[in-house]
Design an enzyme around this catalytic site. Structure first.
Site, PDB file in Angstrom:
ATOM      1  N   CYS A  79      21.431  57.279  38.382  1.00  0.00           N
ATOM      2  CA  CYS A  79      20.088  56.783  38.077  1.00  0.00           C
ATOM      3  C   CYS A  79      19.006  57.838  38.310  1.00  0.00           C
ATOM      4  O   CYS A  79      17.826  57.587  38.060  1.00  0.00           O
ATOM      5  CB  CYS A  79      19.798  55.536  38.912  1.00  0.00           C
ATOM      6  SG  CYS A  79      21.024  54.228  38.643  1.00  0.00           S
ATOM      7  N   LYS A 136      17.708  45.714  45.506  1.00  0.00           N
ATOM      8  CA  LYS A 136      18.842  45.884  44.596  1.00  0.00           C
ATOM      9  C   LYS A 136      20.022  46.469  45.374  1.00  0.00           C
ATOM     10  O   LYS A 136      19.919  47.556  45.936  1.00  0.00           O
ATOM     11  CB  LYS A 136      18.454  46.800  43.437  1.00  0.00           C
ATOM     12  CG  LYS A 136      19.629  47.084  42.507  1.00  0.00           C
ATOM     13  CD  LYS A 136      19.200  47.781  41.234  1.00  0.00           C
ATOM     14  CE  LYS A 136      20.420  48.108  40.389  1.00  0.00           C
ATOM     15  NZ  LYS A 136      20.072  48.765  39.134  1.00  0.00           N
ATOM     16  N   LYS A 158      18.543  41.257  43.527  1.00  0.00           N
ATOM     17  CA  LYS A 158      19.643  41.460  42.594  1.00  0.00           C
ATOM     18  C   LYS A 158      20.868  41.988  43.306  1.00  0.00           C
ATOM     19  O   LYS A 158      20.723  42.943  44.055  1.00  0.00           O
ATOM     20  CB  LYS A 158      19.170  42.475  41.548  1.00  0.00           C
ATOM     21  CG  LYS A 158      20.201  42.894  40.558  1.00  0.00           C
ATOM     22  CD  LYS A 158      19.635  43.941  39.652  1.00  0.00           C
ATOM     23  CE  LYS A 158      20.773  44.405  38.756  1.00  0.00           C
ATOM     24  NZ  LYS A 158      20.512  45.641  38.133  1.00  0.00           N
TER      25      LYS A 158
HETATM   26  C1  PBG Z   1      20.412  50.195  35.745  1.00  0.00           C
HETATM   27  C2  PBG Z   1      20.725  48.748  35.868  1.00  0.00           C
HETATM   28  C3  PBG Z   1      21.923  48.128  36.240  1.00  0.00           C
HETATM   29  C4  PBG Z   1      21.718  46.768  36.077  1.00  0.00           C
HETATM   30  C5  PBG Z   1      20.395  46.594  35.671  1.00  0.00           C
HETATM   31  N1  PBG Z   1      19.793  47.833  35.572  1.00  0.00           N
HETATM   32  C6  PBG Z   1      23.245  48.681  36.592  1.00  0.00           C
HETATM   33  C7  PBG Z   1      23.438  49.439  37.824  1.00  0.00           C
HETATM   34  O1  PBG Z   1      22.572  49.589  38.672  1.00  0.00           O
HETATM   35  O2  PBG Z   1      24.545  49.975  37.923  1.00  0.00           O
HETATM   36  C8  PBG Z   1      22.739  45.697  36.304  1.00  0.00           C
HETATM   37  C9  PBG Z   1      22.544  44.447  35.547  1.00  0.00           C
HETATM   38  C10 PBG Z   1      23.701  43.540  35.482  1.00  0.00           C
HETATM   39  O3  PBG Z   1      24.770  43.753  36.082  1.00  0.00           O
HETATM   40  O4  PBG Z   1      23.552  42.532  34.790  1.00  0.00           O
HETATM   41  N2  PBG Z   1      20.322  50.885  36.934  1.00  0.00           N
END
Ligand code: PBG
Length: 324
Positions: free
Chosen positions: A128, A193, A246
């Site tokens: 990221c 997150k 999340k």
């Molecule tokens: C991008 C991102 C992710 C998700 C949303 N934005 C993946 C991650 O962090 O690996 C996950 C969303 C989902 O699993 O529905 N960083």
């Protein structure tokens, strides 16, 4: 004896004392747009979810409009990836194109378009942020995230949603948006997150699995609830307008605590793995999909979520209208 059952005797009585309600107005539907033409590519690990090229995006958007779901969260799949994730902040990047297309079509103009801000779909290494010697760089990544957010705002996005989990990104993005005159564009921050296995199916959908290692040096440890409050506080301080917890179901305590502590809209992201588990069990006839989805989403409301981001949004909207 307290006769609790007195208020459960009929649907009307139960409805009268119901404490929490799902509303279509608070649902956000994630949409994947891919570079290319004539593409509606089903995501194997996410039944009923497809990647759409811009020329076929309207098929999906028409369903969103018909369901009266007010908002989409856009993720892009670029044609090329590089070390710098340049597709994320390319003026002609896939998400920028999709946003411009939507905003120039009066059928979709009133949809709230939220753009996910992250580099992982655009970097060749799938992380990221920028990478040097196997380390994910923080401060060097911030200007690129800010640039990405500004380019989405320029394309016409109504909101940006940074999901990268670099420290200080909300402040950098706010400053950059303000400097470019986008004072009115809100930031929905993925604040709490977690480094979760529940993102597995999404990484198929967005082609964003990290090429080496994992995301544990920037996403949160699933064991930490108190630290989640510090992440939220930092983002509030830096200017977040909405915060996201999340994944959702295994983190309902985080949603609850945040909703009690902070006077700000809270979004629960019911992520891909949560979706796919329900779809798989339903396809096997092991559970009743409608009832399970409504119970999960209502549970998120009860926990304290004001907004729910979910791949079930179109179905849920229909089911909300149908009633019990
Ligand atoms: C991008 C991102 C992710 C998700 C949303 N934005 C993946 C991650 O962090 O690996 C996950 C969303 C989902 O699993 O529905 N960083």
């Amino acid at each position: 004896m307290q006769r609790m059952r007195k208020l459960r005797v009929s649907p009307a009585m139960r409805a009268m004392v119901r404490e929490n309600h799902l509303r279509v107005e608070e649902l956000i539907y994630p949409v994947f747009v891919t570079e290319g033409q004539d593409i509606c590519h089903p995501v194997d690990s996410m039944p009923d979810i497809c990647q759409y090229s811009p020329d076929r995006l309207s098929e999906e958007l028409d369903r969103v409009i018909a369901a009266k779901v007010p908002a989409v969260l856009l993720f892009g799949i670029p044609a090329h990836k590089d070390e710098m994730g340049s597709g994320a902040y390319d003026e002609n990047g896939i998400v920028q194109k999709a946003i411009r297309q939507m905003k120039s079509d009066k059928t979709y103009r009133d949809l709230i378009v939220i753009a996910d801000v992250c580099l992982c779909e655009y970097t060749s290494h799938g992380h990221c942020g920028l990478v040097q010697d196997g380390i994910i760089l923080n401060d060097e990544t911030l200007p690129l995230l800010a640039k990405t957010a500004v380019s989405y705002a320029k394309a016409g996005a109504d909101m940006v949603a940074p999901s990268d989990m670099m420290d200080g990104r909300i402040g950098s993005i706010r400053e950059a948006l303000d400097a470019e005159g986008f004072l009115h564009i809100p930031i929905m921050a993925y604040s709490a997150k977690f480094a979760s296995a529940f993102y597995g199916p999404f990484r198929d959908a967005a082609h964003s699995a990290p090429g080496f290692g994992d995301r544990k040096t920037y996403q949160m440890d699933p064991a930490n609830g108190r630290e989640a409050m510090r992440e939220i506080e930092a983002d509030l301080f830096e200017g977040a307008d909405i915060i996201i917890a999340k994944p959702a179901m295994a983190y309902m305590d985080v949603i609850r605590e945040a909703s009690v502590k902070y006077n700000i809209p809270i979004a629960a992201y019911n992520v891909s793995g949560e979706y796919s588990m329900v779809k798989a069990a339903a396809a096997n006839g092991w559970i009743d999909e409608k009832k399970i989805v409504m119970e999960i989403l209502t549970g998120l409301k009860r926990a304290g979520a004001n907004i729910i981001i979910t791949y079930h949004a179109l179905d849920a909207a229909k089911w909300i209208c149908e009633g019990e």
